[in-house]
Enzyme design. Structure first.
Site, short mmCIF file in Angstrom:
data_model
loop_
_atom_site.label_atom_id
_atom_site.label_comp_id
_atom_site.label_asym_id
_atom_site.label_seq_id
_atom_site.Cartn_x
_atom_site.Cartn_y
_atom_site.Cartn_z
N HIS A 63 43.56 31.60 45.71
CA HIS A 63 42.74 30.46 45.35
C HIS A 63 43.33 29.64 44.28
CE1 HIS A 63 41.01 33.34 42.79
NE2 HIS A 63 40.26 32.11 42.09
N HIS A 65 41.96 28.78 40.96
CA HIS A 65 41.74 28.90 39.83
C HIS A 65 43.03 29.35 39.06
CE1 HIS A 65 37.01 29.71 40.46
NE2 HIS A 65 37.39 28.52 40.13
N ASP A 67 43.83 31.29 36.64
CA ASP A 67 44.24 32.57 36.39
C ASP A 67 45.21 33.26 37.61
OD1 ASP A 67 41.64 32.48 37.19
OD2 ASP A 67 41.33 34.69 36.89
N HIS A 68 44.97 32.39 38.56
CA HIS A 68 45.78 32.85 39.81
C HIS A 68 46.72 32.02 40.41
CE1 HIS A 68 42.53 36.07 40.84
NE2 HIS A 68 41.74 35.20 40.07
N HIS A 143 33.71 32.86 47.17
CA HIS A 143 33.80 32.41 45.71
C HIS A 143 33.20 31.10 45.68
CE1 HIS A 143 35.24 33.49 42.00
NE2 HIS A 143 36.42 32.51 42.07
N ASP A 211 38.91 37.69 43.70
CA ASP A 211 37.88 36.80 43.42
C ASP A 211 37.07 36.59 44.67
OD1 ASP A 211 39.36 37.01 40.99
OD2 ASP A 211 38.87 34.81 40.75
N HIS A 269 41.52 42.79 37.59
CA HIS A 269 41.10 41.58 37.17
C HIS A 269 39.67 41.79 36.50
CE1 HIS A 269 38.86 37.62 38.05
NE2 HIS A 269 40.00 37.23 38.29
#
Length: 322
Positions: A63, A65, A67-68, A143, A211, A269
């Protein structure tokens, strides 16, 4: 010698810490390298881990976000700068295509044409990877933004049994004929079948679940996985926060592994709210429901895929030529 292992490039969640970089996971599988969720700093972590852009054959985002995915610009530009010549499949949720374009072209650089984009949509998607010795499937998770988990699955095969082959007098080119055609006429005139000289070889499986709160897609992703890489952002005391923000606790991750029959569980994570001293608590909580092998991921660790399951052949009594 083929390599099947997970190179961990980062293990933090939204906020990196002094000991945890943003996410990044390179699954190496017989010459293929699937880079999952390159967060900020992934390019430098690859240098520390001793892997290169040339090791990447597929880039998978769960996805969008930060941090990914904030490491995408650096990784793409490194692919270009290092002159990677093979195609690199880039898989990402189609709903985030605009974010992908911004990341893909975030700065001025001498571009590359090896990036082959595959935006995905729908509850379940089969990823096209021509020539790969495995299938790659994505399933939509739960999510606050659209997120996908991934499953790598090697097809089942057969292991030939040398003692059975010898007992039936099948050797040399006859072995290849037996494998291709399923039966062969042995030198003594007897027809020998493939089933008489082999045992099933279960294909290995790996899953990547990042996530998501618990949902219907998690179980089929994890089912029978030799290696399950799964988020465990929170400890049980913060289960309410996990549900609210669309994440899992360590115990929930352990429960997934137990129900799915996973062999090796990799927890990762982790929320920045937990100090390094709490690391053991993630394994302890997962172990209350999962009795298998548990790895609490650390940056730059390498986690091998467990050795292939051995299928014990039936008794050789009466297995010789009639």
């Amino acid at each position: 010698m083929s390599t099947r292992d997970l190179v961990i490039l980062g293990t933090a969640s939204a906020v990196p810490t002094r000991v945890r970089n943003h996410n990044g996971y390179l699954l190496r599988w017989d010459g293929h390298g699937i880079l999952f969720d390159p967060g900020e700093g992934t390019q430098r972590q690859m240098l520390h881990a001793g892997v290169s852009a040339n090791d990447i054959t597929c880039l998978c985002l769960t996805h969008f976000h930060g941090d990914h995915c904030l490491g995408v610009p650096g990784v793409v530009q490194r692919i270009a700068r290092d002159g990677v010549a093979h195609p690199v499949r880039a898989v990402f949720p189609a709903s985030g295509s605009e974010y992908w374009r911004r990341l893909r072209h975030a700065a001025v650089f001498a571009d590359t044409d090896v990036i082959d984009e595959e935006p995905i949509a729908g509850a379940e998607v089969r990823i096209g990877l021509p020539g790969a010795p495995f299938t790659l499937t994505a399933r939509r998770l739960s999510h606050p933004v659209e997120s996908y988990g991934y499953r790598l699955e090697e097809p089942d095969g057969l292991t030939m049994l040398p003692d059975r082959l010898a007992a039936h007098g099948v050797a040399g080119p006859l072995v290849g004929t037996l494998q291709r055609e399923g039966s062969v006429v042995a030198p003594n005139g007897r027809t020998v079948t493939l089933e008489e000289c082999s045992v099933p070889r279960p294909g290995q499986k790996a899953a990547f679940v990042m996530d998501s709160r618990l949902c219907d897609a998690v179980a089929p992703l994890a089912a029978g996985a030799d290696l399950l890489v799964i988020e465990s952002t929170f400890l049980g005391a913060d289960a309410r926060l996990a549900e609210e923000y669309g994440h899992l606790t360590a115990a929930q991750a352990g429960g997934v592994a137990a129900e799915a029959g996973v062999r090796r569980l990799v927890l990762t994570h982790f929320s920045e709210r937990y100090p390094a001293a709490d690391q053991r608590r993630f394994a302890e909580e997962a172990a209350t429901v999962f009795g298998g092998d548990i790895v609490v991921a650390r940056d730059l660790d390498r986690v091998p895929v467990p050795p292939r399951r051995r299928v014990v052949p039936a008794s050789t009594a009466g297995a010789g030529p009639a």
